[in-house]
Design a protein around this motif. Structure first.
Motif, PDB file in Angstrom:
ATOM      1  N   GLY A 158      14.705  52.182  28.836  1.00  0.00           N
ATOM      2  CA  GLY A 158      14.079  51.878  27.558  1.00  0.00           C
ATOM      3  C   GLY A 158      14.465  50.507  27.039  1.00  0.00           C
ATOM      4  N   ALA A 159      15.683  50.084  27.369  1.00  0.00           N
ATOM      5  CA  ALA A 159      16.147  48.768  26.947  1.00  0.00           C
ATOM      6  C   ALA A 159      17.311  48.355  27.834  1.00  0.00           C
ATOM      7  CB  ALA A 159      16.579  48.778  25.486  1.00  0.00           C
ATOM      8  N   LEU A 160      17.527  47.053  27.873  1.00  0.00           N
ATOM      9  CA  LEU A 160      18.682  46.494  28.568  1.00  0.00           C
ATOM     10  C   LEU A 160      19.334  45.499  27.620  1.00  0.00           C
ATOM     11  CD1 LEU A 160      19.181  45.454  32.206  1.00  0.00           C
ATOM     12  CD2 LEU A 160      19.535  43.704  30.436  1.00  0.00           C
ATOM     13  N   VAL A 161      20.645  45.616  27.487  1.00  0.00           N
ATOM     14  CA  VAL A 161      21.416  44.742  26.607  1.00  0.00           C
ATOM     15  C   VAL A 161      22.370  43.915  27.459  1.00  0.00           C
ATOM     16  CG1 VAL A 161      23.171  44.712  24.780  1.00  0.00           C
ATOM     17  CG2 VAL A 161      21.240  46.313  24.645  1.00  0.00           C
ATOM     18  N   ALA A 162      22.388  42.594  27.237  1.00  0.00           N
ATOM     19  CA  ALA A 162      23.268  41.700  28.000  1.00  0.00           C
ATOM     20  C   ALA A 162      23.882  40.692  27.033  1.00  0.00           C
ATOM     21  CB  ALA A 162      22.494  40.994  29.107  1.00  0.00           C
ATOM     22  N   MET A 163      24.942  41.108  26.353  1.00  0.00           N
ATOM     23  CA  MET A 163      25.584  40.263  25.356  1.00  0.00           C
ATOM     24  C   MET A 163      26.721  39.458  25.988  1.00  0.00           C
ATOM     25  SD  MET A 163      24.186  40.617  22.317  1.00  0.00           S
ATOM     26  CE  MET A 163      22.664  40.429  23.247  1.00  0.00           C
ATOM     27  N   ASN A 164      26.651  38.143  25.804  1.00  0.00           N
ATOM     28  CA  ASN A 164      27.697  37.227  26.278  1.00  0.00           C
ATOM     29  C   ASN A 164      27.933  37.355  27.786  1.00  0.00           C
ATOM     30  OD1 ASN A 164      28.291  36.350  23.549  1.00  0.00           O
ATOM     31  ND2 ASN A 164      29.304  38.325  23.274  1.00  0.00           N
ATOM     32  N   VAL A 165      26.843  37.551  28.532  1.00  0.00           N
ATOM     33  CA  VAL A 165      27.021  37.813  29.962  1.00  0.00           C
ATOM     34  C   VAL A 165      26.055  37.048  30.859  1.00  0.00           C
ATOM     35  CG1 VAL A 165      25.454  39.799  30.119  1.00  0.00           C
ATOM     36  CG2 VAL A 165      27.472  39.721  31.573  1.00  0.00           C
ATOM     37  N   ALA A 216      10.454  50.221  30.500  1.00  0.00           N
ATOM     38  CA  ALA A 216       9.376  51.113  30.083  1.00  0.00           C
ATOM     39  C   ALA A 216       8.369  50.353  29.231  1.00  0.00           C
ATOM     40  CB  ALA A 216       9.965  52.278  29.288  1.00  0.00           C
ATOM     41  N   PRO A 217       7.117  50.799  29.186  1.00  0.00           N
ATOM     42  CA  PRO A 217       6.161  50.201  28.251  1.00  0.00           C
ATOM     43  C   PRO A 217       6.736  50.263  26.831  1.00  0.00           C
ATOM     44  CG  PRO A 217       5.047  51.680  29.758  1.00  0.00           C
ATOM     45  CD  PRO A 217       6.521  51.879  29.991  1.00  0.00           C
ATOM     46  N   GLY A 218       6.756  49.142  26.161  1.00  0.00           N
ATOM     47  CA  GLY A 218       7.354  49.099  24.830  1.00  0.00           C
ATOM     48  C   GLY A 218       8.854  48.879  24.833  1.00  0.00           C
ATOM     49  N   GLY A 219       9.468  48.852  26.029  1.00  0.00           N
ATOM     50  CA  GLY A 219      10.898  48.588  26.131  1.00  0.00           C
ATOM     51  C   GLY A 219      11.185  47.111  25.965  1.00  0.00           C
ATOM     52  N   ARG A 220      12.451  46.782  25.895  1.00  0.00           N
ATOM     53  CA  ARG A 220      12.810  45.362  25.788  1.00  0.00           C
ATOM     54  C   ARG A 220      14.227  45.122  26.289  1.00  0.00           C
ATOM     55  NH1 ARG A 220      12.997  46.731  20.078  1.00  0.00           N
ATOM     56  NH2 ARG A 220      11.113  47.852  20.704  1.00  0.00           N
ATOM     57  N   ALA A 221      14.484  43.861  26.605  1.00  0.00           N
ATOM     58  CA  ALA A 221      15.838  43.419  26.926  1.00  0.00           C
ATOM     59  C   ALA A 221      16.313  42.522  25.793  1.00  0.00           C
ATOM     60  CB  ALA A 221      15.865  42.660  28.250  1.00  0.00           C
ATOM     61  N   VAL A 222      17.573  42.659  25.424  1.00  0.00           N
ATOM     62  CA  VAL A 222      18.169  41.834  24.373  1.00  0.00           C
ATOM     63  C   VAL A 222      19.363  41.103  24.973  1.00  0.00           C
ATOM     64  CG1 VAL A 222      19.127  41.775  22.049  1.00  0.00           C
ATOM     65  CG2 VAL A 222      17.513  43.595  22.689  1.00  0.00           C
TER      66      VAL A 222
END
Length: 242
Positions: free
Chosen positions: A108-115, A136-142
């Protein structure tokens, strides 16, 4: 695996907590609208679990997959998870890097903080390809981009000073250009005891710089749209299917 955090795992959490106190709410905002049925949220380079906590609070029904290749950081992460019944139930830890980890087929989402700076350009391309396949449709990466966005010398500066009991923990950082799109960061951690004696740890690692414009260009090549999110000094960007 080259573990950049083997020597610094002792210090990282206390040094980056002020950053999370400032920007954790921005990550929660960027994840707004992600549904539990869209798939798990993947936290890349989960470290001691500061992002995991933000994700879990922002998305109460979501499963979280925490990807953390460093044994030292993973020990801190798991210690926090097992002490919290909710996180213990919802968070799965993968002991590998993102490009080798056995991820869910849909996220649903992927998070990549300071990486993201740990990935050289050819590996970043594989990250965007992975997102294009699995979001996924409507998902996002931050993710966030950290200055300097192009190779430049960064003079020695204090990044943290934390008192724990009778000891004071200091963190210092400096960087030198090392070719096209690459820096070498050197972190110095110093523990100063009450009597003035010191223990010092120094760690150096490569960091690949990236501008917002180049991020958008690379993402677009994989059918992803990258847009800034929040104040410019935060460096946050959200990637979605174009």
């Amino acid at each position: 695996m080259n573990d950049h955090y083997e020597a610094s795992a002792e210090f990282i959490d206390m040094m980056i907590r002020p950053w999370w106190e400032r920007f954790g709410g921005l990550l929660a905002d960027a994840l707004g609208g992600v549904g539990a049925l869209d798939g798990p949220v993947v936290d890349v380079g989960a470290g001691s679990g500061l992002a995991v906590g933000v994700i879990a609070r922002a998305l109460p029904g979501a499963e979280v997959v925490a990807v953390e290749p460093s044994p030292g950081m993973r020990a801190a992460l798991l210690a926090g998870l097992v002490s919290d019944p909710d996180l213990r139930r919802r968070v799965t830890v993968l002991a590998d890097g993102l490009l080798r980890a056995r991820l869910p087929e849909r996220v649903g989402a992927l998070v990549a903080m300071n990486v993201i700076g740990h990935f050289p350009p050819e590996e970043r391309d594989r990250v965007w390809a992975l997102l294009a396949r699995r979001l996924a449709p409507g998902g996002r990466a931050v993710l966030n981009l950290a200055p300097p966005y192009e190779p430049a010398r960064v003079p020695l500066a204090r990044m943290g000073d934390v008192a724990v009991g009778r000891n004071r923990y200091e963190g210092w950082a400096r960087a030198e250009p090392a070719g096209a799109d690459r820096l070498v960061w050197t972190m110095t951690y110093r523990v100063v005891a009450e009597d003035g004696t010191e223990r010092e740890t120094e760690v150096s690692y490569d960091w690949w710089t990236l501008t917002g414009a180049r991020l958008a260009e690379e993402a677009a090549a994989h059918g992803l749209a990258a847009e800034p999110h929040g104040p410019a000094e935060a460096g946050f960007h959200v990637l979605r299917r174009a």
